[in-house]
Scaffold this motif. Structure first.
Motif, PDB file in Angstrom:
ATOM      1  N   PHE A   1       0.845  -1.195   0.000  1.00 24.52           N
ATOM      2  CA  PHE A   1       0.000   0.000   0.000  1.00 24.52           C
ATOM      3  C   PHE A   1       0.884   1.251   0.000  1.00 24.52           C
ATOM      4  O   PHE A   1       2.051   1.209   0.395  1.00 24.52           O
ATOM      5  CB  PHE A   1      -0.937   0.000   1.211  1.00 24.52           C
ATOM      6  CG  PHE A   1      -0.251  -0.153   2.543  1.00 24.52           C
ATOM      7  CD1 PHE A   1       0.194   0.956   3.243  1.00 24.52           C
ATOM      8  CD2 PHE A   1      -0.075  -1.417   3.100  1.00 24.52           C
ATOM      9  CE1 PHE A   1       0.817   0.821   4.469  1.00 24.52           C
ATOM     10  CE2 PHE A   1       0.546  -1.563   4.338  1.00 24.52           C
ATOM     11  CZ  PHE A   1       0.994  -0.441   5.025  1.00 24.52           C
ATOM     12  N   ASN A   2       0.326   2.365  -0.488  1.00 22.69           N
ATOM     13  CA  ASN A   2       1.121   3.603  -0.558  1.00 22.69           C
ATOM     14  C   ASN A   2       0.584   4.713   0.339  1.00 22.69           C
ATOM     15  O   ASN A   2       1.146   5.801   0.378  1.00 22.69           O
ATOM     16  CB  ASN A   2       1.231   4.096  -2.005  1.00 22.69           C
ATOM     17  CG  ASN A   2      -0.128   4.335  -2.640  1.00 22.69           C
ATOM     18  OD1 ASN A   2      -1.127   4.557  -1.963  1.00 22.69           O
ATOM     19  ND2 ASN A   2      -0.166   4.272  -3.966  1.00 22.69           N
TER      20      ASN A   2
ATOM     21  N   LEU B   1       7.679  14.889  12.903  1.00 21.92           N
ATOM     22  CA  LEU B   1       6.330  14.528  12.465  1.00 21.92           C
ATOM     23  C   LEU B   1       6.112  14.972  11.024  1.00 21.92           C
ATOM     24  O   LEU B   1       6.618  16.020  10.617  1.00 21.92           O
ATOM     25  CB  LEU B   1       5.284  15.188  13.370  1.00 21.92           C
ATOM     26  CG  LEU B   1       5.230  14.703  14.814  1.00 21.92           C
ATOM     27  CD1 LEU B   1       4.387  15.643  15.668  1.00 21.92           C
ATOM     28  CD2 LEU B   1       4.677  13.279  14.883  1.00 21.92           C
ATOM     29  N   PRO B   2       5.352  14.202  10.236  1.00 25.49           N
ATOM     30  CA  PRO B   2       5.094  14.585   8.844  1.00 25.49           C
ATOM     31  C   PRO B   2       4.293  15.876   8.753  1.00 25.49           C
ATOM     32  O   PRO B   2       3.272  16.035   9.431  1.00 25.49           O
ATOM     33  CB  PRO B   2       4.326  13.393   8.271  1.00 25.49           C
ATOM     34  CG  PRO B   2       3.824  12.641   9.457  1.00 25.49           C
ATOM     35  CD  PRO B   2       4.772  12.890  10.577  1.00 25.49           C
ATOM     36  N   LYS B   3       4.730  16.785   7.919  1.00 21.77           N
ATOM     37  CA  LYS B   3       4.116  18.115   7.825  1.00 21.77           C
ATOM     38  C   LYS B   3       2.709  18.080   7.244  1.00 21.77           C
ATOM     39  O   LYS B   3       1.890  18.946   7.537  1.00 21.77           O
ATOM     40  CB  LYS B   3       4.997  19.028   6.957  1.00 21.77           C
ATOM     41  CG  LYS B   3       6.406  19.247   7.508  1.00 21.77           C
ATOM     42  CD  LYS B   3       6.377  20.016   8.813  1.00 21.77           C
ATOM     43  CE  LYS B   3       7.782  20.375   9.299  1.00 21.77           C
ATOM     44  NZ  LYS B   3       8.563  19.178   9.696  1.00 21.77           N
ATOM     45  N   ASN B   4       2.394  17.093   6.415  1.00 21.34           N
ATOM     46  CA  ASN B   4       1.080  17.030   5.765  1.00 21.34           C
ATOM     47  C   ASN B   4       0.071  16.184   6.535  1.00 21.34           C
ATOM     48  O   ASN B   4      -1.005  15.872   6.016  1.00 21.34           O
ATOM     49  CB  ASN B   4       1.220  16.479   4.347  1.00 21.34           C
ATOM     50  CG  ASN B   4       1.895  17.474   3.423  1.00 21.34           C
ATOM     51  OD1 ASN B   4       1.692  18.682   3.554  1.00 21.34           O
ATOM     52  ND2 ASN B   4       2.712  16.977   2.495  1.00 21.34           N
ATOM     53  N   LEU B   5       0.405  15.829   7.756  1.00 18.15           N
ATOM     54  CA  LEU B   5      -0.472  14.975   8.547  1.00 18.15           C
ATOM     55  C   LEU B   5      -1.662  15.759   9.109  1.00 18.15           C
ATOM     56  O   LEU B   5      -1.513  16.878   9.597  1.00 18.15           O
ATOM     57  CB  LEU B   5       0.322  14.363   9.704  1.00 18.15           C
ATOM     58  CG  LEU B   5      -0.440  13.456  10.670  1.00 18.15           C
ATOM     59  CD1 LEU B   5      -0.985  12.235   9.945  1.00 18.15           C
ATOM     60  CD2 LEU B   5       0.470  13.033  11.823  1.00 18.15           C
ATOM     61  N   VAL B   6      -2.854  15.161   9.027  1.00 20.63           N
ATOM     62  CA  VAL B   6      -4.063  15.715   9.635  1.00 20.63           C
ATOM     63  C   VAL B   6      -4.337  14.924  10.910  1.00 20.63           C
ATOM     64  O   VAL B   6      -4.447  13.696  10.873  1.00 20.63           O
ATOM     65  CB  VAL B   6      -5.268  15.618   8.680  1.00 20.63           C
ATOM     66  CG1 VAL B   6      -6.544  16.061   9.374  1.00 20.63           C
ATOM     67  CG2 VAL B   6      -5.007  16.461   7.435  1.00 20.63           C
TER      68      VAL B   6
ATOM     69  N   SER C   1       8.547   7.013   4.587  1.00 21.37           N
ATOM     70  CA  SER C   1       7.824   8.200   4.119  1.00 21.37           C
ATOM     71  C   SER C   1       8.011   8.521   2.641  1.00 21.37           C
ATOM     72  O   SER C   1       7.168   9.194   2.047  1.00 21.37           O
ATOM     73  CB  SER C   1       8.217   9.421   4.955  1.00 21.37           C
ATOM     74  OG  SER C   1       9.620   9.635   4.899  1.00 21.37           O
ATOM     75  N   SER C   2       9.075   8.047   2.020  1.00 24.43           N
ATOM     76  CA  SER C   2       9.269   8.328   0.598  1.00 24.43           C
ATOM     77  C   SER C   2       8.326   7.511  -0.280  1.00 24.43           C
ATOM     78  O   SER C   2       8.029   7.887  -1.415  1.00 24.43           O
ATOM     79  CB  SER C   2      10.719   8.043   0.189  1.00 24.43           C
ATOM     80  OG  SER C   2      11.035   6.670   0.386  1.00 24.43           O
TER      81      SER C   2
END
Length: 252
Positions: A89-90, A155-160, A116-117
């Motif tokens: 899965f991606n 932490l990932p910047k695009n995380l909601v 994460s890549s």
């Protein structure tokens, strides 16, 4: 999905049953138990064509405490590596009840960069997660909270992120202080794409009842899952009305 301390891989069975009830696209379920030596035991399977299956990851050693949360994050990574290698899965969304939310947070800060890549986490929902353990004041920060804050730039910047807390009283859900759950803002706020806090009140707002709470189920359908997987099957009449509306749109 990751359960909290003292909970097994069956912790979310009532929750999943409610998520799948009247669902036109019921989620298939895979449960994974990670032993103390990192070996994985599987129960269930993922259906072909299911774009949003539910994977529950639990631990043989499910005890409380910061040192154990670190270990559990490592065991979570063992499971995550295996399922990502198997199912290719991606993207994914994460859910954690109580300590499960803390385990996800530690994993995101220390392990996620390895994936994460190629694999993106889109959303994280924590439910009654005690980011400052039993402390009811952020002025008394635990070592865990200090470490989460220190590593928050990872932490990932695009995380909601959605942080849900139970409001059985004005101070706690009966076990976890509301102030401890609210401490999550010092970790996520102004660090991820968005951070939203929500309080669950009324019936079944106690800590152990929250995963079965109807409001929690509705919020998960609304914010965590894709809309197409959360819709109930249309009745014949509502399907006819939908078709009529489509014809009207075409005429316009």
């Amino acid at each position: 999905m990751v359960p909290g301390s003292s909970a097994s891989i069956n912790r979310f069975d009532p929750l999943i049953a409610k998520l799948n009830k009247n669902n036109a696209h019921p989620h298939s379920i895979l449960k994974i138990k990670v032993s103390k030596n990192g070996q994985l035991s599987y129960l269930g399977s993922l259906n072909r064509g299911d774009n949003e299956p539910i994977i529950v990851i639990g631990f043989e050693n499910n005890h409380d405490g910061y040192s154990n949360i670190k270990k559990q994050a490592g065991w979570l990574d063992e499971a995550f590596y295996q399922i990502s290698d198997t199912y290719k899965f991606n993207n994914f969304k994460a859910f954690g009840h109580s300590n499960g939310g803390l385990i996800w947070t530690y994993w995101l800060e220390h392990y996620y960069s390895d994936y994460s890549s190629e694999i993106k986490i889109k959303k994280l929902m924590t439910l009654a997660s005690p980011f400052n353990f039993s402390e009811n004041s952020v002025n008394r920060r635990t070592q865990m909270l200090n470490d989460f804050i220190k590593n928050k730039k990872k932490l990932p910047k695009n995380l909601v992120v959605y942080s849900l807390t139970g409001g059985r009283s004005y101070e706690s859900d009966g076990i976890v202080p509301e102030a401890s759950v609210a401490a999550a803002k010092y970790v996520f706020q102004n660090q991820v794409k968005s951070f939203t806090e929500m309080t669950i009140t009324g019936d079944e707002a106690g800590h152990s009842d929250l995963p079965q709470n109807k409001q929690v189920v509705q919020l998960m359908k609304q914010y965590l899952f894709d809309k197409m997987n959360s819709q109930a099957p249309l009745t014949k009449e509502s399907q006819k009305q939908k078709d009529r509306n489509k014809k009207k749109e075409k005429i316009k």
